[in-house]
Design an enzyme around this catalytic site. Structure first.
Site, PDB file in Angstrom:
ATOM      1  N   TYR A 100      -1.883  -7.442   5.623  1.00 62.08           N
ATOM      2  CA  TYR A 100      -1.609  -7.225   4.189  1.00 62.08           C
ATOM      3  C   TYR A 100      -2.201  -8.372   3.363  1.00 62.08           C
ATOM      4  CZ  TYR A 100       1.081  -7.272  -0.187  1.00 62.08           C
ATOM      5  OH  TYR A 100       1.455  -7.324  -1.508  1.00 62.08           O
TER       6      TYR A 100
ATOM      7  N   LYS B 209      -5.270  -8.497   0.482  1.00 62.96           N
ATOM      8  CA  LYS B 209      -5.051  -9.004  -0.882  1.00 62.96           C
ATOM      9  C   LYS B 209      -6.037 -10.124  -1.208  1.00 62.96           C
ATOM     10  CE  LYS B 209      -1.812  -6.212  -2.243  1.00 62.96           C
ATOM     11  NZ  LYS B 209      -1.993  -5.324  -3.396  1.00 62.96           N
TER      12      LYS B 209
ATOM     13  N   SER C 121      -1.821 -10.344  -4.905  1.00 67.07           N
ATOM     14  CA  SER C 121      -0.556 -10.957  -4.491  1.00 67.07           C
ATOM     15  C   SER C 121      -0.786 -12.443  -4.281  1.00 67.07           C
ATOM     16  CB  SER C 121      -0.069 -10.332  -3.172  1.00 67.07           C
ATOM     17  OG  SER C 121       1.000 -11.082  -2.626  1.00 67.07           O
TER      18      SER C 121
HETATM   19  N1  NAP Z   1       7.119  -6.501  -4.620  1.00 59.77           N
HETATM   20  C1  NAP Z   1       6.523  -7.659  -4.353  1.00 59.77           C
HETATM   21  O1  NAP Z   1       7.178  -8.667  -3.985  1.00 59.77           O
HETATM   22  C2  NAP Z   1       5.035  -7.787  -4.513  1.00 59.77           C
HETATM   23  C3  NAP Z   1       4.480  -9.082  -4.469  1.00 59.77           C
HETATM   24  C4  NAP Z   1       3.114  -9.209  -4.607  1.00 59.77           C
HETATM   25  C5  NAP Z   1       2.322  -8.124  -4.826  1.00 59.77           C
HETATM   26  N2  NAP Z   1       2.889  -6.875  -4.876  1.00 59.77           N
HETATM   27  C6  NAP Z   1       1.990  -5.740  -5.101  1.00 59.77           C
HETATM   28  O2  NAP Z   1       2.476  -4.966  -6.183  1.00 59.77           O
HETATM   29  C7  NAP Z   1       2.005  -3.628  -6.040  1.00 59.77           C
HETATM   30  C8  NAP Z   1       3.146  -2.643  -6.260  1.00 59.77           C
HETATM   31  O3  NAP Z   1       4.139  -2.884  -5.312  1.00 59.77           O
HETATM   32  P1  NAP Z   1       5.686  -2.680  -5.624  1.00 59.77           P
HETATM   33  O4  NAP Z   1       6.372  -3.881  -5.085  1.00 59.77           O
HETATM   34  O5  NAP Z   1       5.912  -2.282  -7.017  1.00 59.77           O
HETATM   35  O6  NAP Z   1       6.007  -1.472  -4.611  1.00 59.77           O
HETATM   36  P2  NAP Z   1       6.910  -0.142  -4.708  1.00 59.77           P
HETATM   37  O7  NAP Z   1       7.995  -0.290  -5.700  1.00 59.77           O
HETATM   38  O8  NAP Z   1       7.266   0.197  -3.308  1.00 59.77           O
HETATM   39  O9  NAP Z   1       5.868   0.934  -5.272  1.00 59.77           O
HETATM   40  C9  NAP Z   1       4.725   1.271  -4.551  1.00 59.77           C
HETATM   41  C10 NAP Z   1       4.011   2.381  -5.285  1.00 59.77           C
HETATM   42  O10 NAP Z   1       2.789   2.678  -4.604  1.00 59.77           O
HETATM   43  C11 NAP Z   1       2.748   4.063  -4.293  1.00 59.77           C
HETATM   44  N3  NAP Z   1       1.990   4.232  -3.066  1.00 59.77           N
HETATM   45  C12 NAP Z   1       2.270   3.737  -1.839  1.00 59.77           C
HETATM   46  N4  NAP Z   1       1.332   4.114  -0.956  1.00 59.77           N
HETATM   47  C13 NAP Z   1       0.440   4.865  -1.645  1.00 59.77           C
HETATM   48  C14 NAP Z   1      -0.751   5.557  -1.295  1.00 59.77           C
HETATM   49  N5  NAP Z   1      -1.208   5.568  -0.048  1.00 59.77           N
HETATM   50  N6  NAP Z   1      -1.406   6.235  -2.255  1.00 59.77           N
HETATM   51  C15 NAP Z   1      -0.954   6.244  -3.531  1.00 59.77           C
HETATM   52  N7  NAP Z   1       0.157   5.609  -3.922  1.00 59.77           N
HETATM   53  C16 NAP Z   1       0.843   4.942  -2.992  1.00 59.77           C
HETATM   54  C17 NAP Z   1       4.200   4.484  -4.199  1.00 59.77           C
HETATM   55  O11 NAP Z   1       4.409   5.870  -4.452  1.00 59.77           O
HETATM   56  P3  NAP Z   1       4.349   7.017  -3.308  1.00 59.77           P
HETATM   57  O12 NAP Z   1       5.112   6.465  -2.139  1.00 59.77           O
HETATM   58  O13 NAP Z   1       4.953   8.213  -3.928  1.00 59.77           O
HETATM   59  O14 NAP Z   1       2.893   7.222  -3.022  1.00 59.77           O
HETATM   60  C18 NAP Z   1       4.799   3.657  -5.330  1.00 59.77           C
HETATM   61  O15 NAP Z   1       4.557   4.302  -6.573  1.00 59.77           O
HETATM   62  C19 NAP Z   1       1.345  -3.547  -4.662  1.00 59.77           C
HETATM   63  O16 NAP Z   1      -0.046  -3.687  -4.813  1.00 59.77           O
HETATM   64  C20 NAP Z   1       1.901  -4.769  -3.936  1.00 59.77           C
HETATM   65  O17 NAP Z   1       1.019  -5.245  -2.939  1.00 59.77           O
HETATM   66  C21 NAP Z   1       4.214  -6.685  -4.739  1.00 59.77           C
END
Ligand code: NAP
Length: 258
Positions: A160, A164, A147
């Site tokens: 968090y 990262k 991130s």
């Molecule tokens: N969205 C942003 O603004 C942003 C910015 C920077 C980085 N990121 C990074 O992008 C990545 C994906 O995030 P996203 O925004 O796409 O989130 P999201 O739409 O909420 O999806 C999160 C995914 O992770 C799974 N998950 C959560 N906890 C888990 C666990 N303990 N074990 C296995 N799977 C788990 C969830 O499925 P289940 O709940 O079914 O397990 C879901 O498939 C993350 O690494 C996040 O830090 C996101």
């Protein structure tokens, strides 16, 4: 003639957190490029919907429910993948959690433990398990989803952001030691992306408005805009790229924001 550098036919990819958001978009793109994608997250029913979408588009995918913070689940994820698909070429470490949104000094220690367990320990353990399998089949690629908060901590997102930052260092450490195995390890650093994960930020006008002012492109990303960066790093197009970070943030960091 169009390039074949992004073709993934015959490759097997594991994507964690593949049931929605960035993970689902990445899984769909890797499958569209010909990979068999093993979709992992905690809830099989949600993964099944993504599998059906990939199949309807002519792609190949399968589902393995696994908690990113549970060693036995991660070992089973890799073992089942190799047993059913015969190999493992690509790992996308995308699953993460962010249970505490608030002042860093108020972070409950059980939330520190959970965040470290999933975002750091899980990513570390799965990388080691996958790298060994990749070595056995002549190499592979690991892409960690870190991130921009790993470069500059987000307000109210202390632990968090710390995990990262550690994922960025872990990317370099694995890249250095796995290069001799022909395993490349890189990280994508998304900025604010419209997903359930970020909804506390994107659905709150008081937070979103000042955040958008810092983003030169003036909007949040869609998950499908992060996935192509993962494809690049996972593909032969990045054959000489390892130990690096690719920031996909609408210009936030590069133009001096955050
Ligand atoms: N969205 C942003 O603004 C942003 C910015 C920077 C980085 N990121 C990074 O992008 C990545 C994906 O995030 P996203 O925004 O796409 O989130 P999201 O739409 O909420 O999806 C999160 C995914 O992770 C799974 N998950 C959560 N906890 C888990 C666990 N303990 N074990 C296995 N799977 C788990 C969830 O499925 P289940 O709940 O079914 O397990 C879901 O498939 C993350 O690494 C996040 O830090 C996101």
């Amino acid at each position: 003639m169009p390039t074949t550098l992004f073709d993934l036919a015959g490759r097997v990819a594991v994507v964690t957190g593949a049931s929605r958001g960035i993970g689902a978009a990445t899984a769909q793109l890797l499958a569209a490029q010909g990979a068999h994608v093993v979709l992992a997250s905690r809830k099989a029913a949600d993964l099944e919907k993504v599998r059906e979408e990939i199949a309807a588009a002519g792609g190949k995918a399968s589902v393995i429910a696994a908690h990113a913070g549970v060693s036995a689940d991660l070992r089973r994820l890799v073992a089942e993948t190799v047993k059913t698909q015969g190999r493992l070429d690509i790992l996308v470490n995308n699953a993460a959690t962010n249970p505490h949104f608030g002042h860093i000094a108020d972070t409950p220690m059980e939330m520190v433990d959970k965040t470290v367990q999933v975002n750091l320990r899980g990513c570390f353990e799965l990388s080691g398990l996958a790298a060994r399998q990749m070595k056995a089949h002549g190499g592979g690629a690991i892409v960690n989803i870190a991130s921009v908060n790993g470069l500059k901590p987000g307000t109210g997102q202390g632990i968090y952001s710390i995990t990262k930052a550690a994922v960025i260092n872990m990317t370099q450490a694995f890249a250095k030691e796995c290069a001799a195995w022909k395993v490349r390890v890189n990280a994508v650093l998304p900025g604010l992306t419209e997903t359930r994960f970020a909804s506390a930020l994107t659905q709150n006008e008081a937070i979103l408005k000042p955040a958008l002012k810092q983003i030169p492109l003036g909007r949040v990303a869609q998950p499908a805009e992060i996935a192509p960066a993962v494809l690049f790093l996972a593909s032969d197009a990045a054959s000489y790229v390892t130990g690096t970070t690719l920031v996909v943030d609408g210009g936030l960091i590069g133009c001096g924001g955050l």
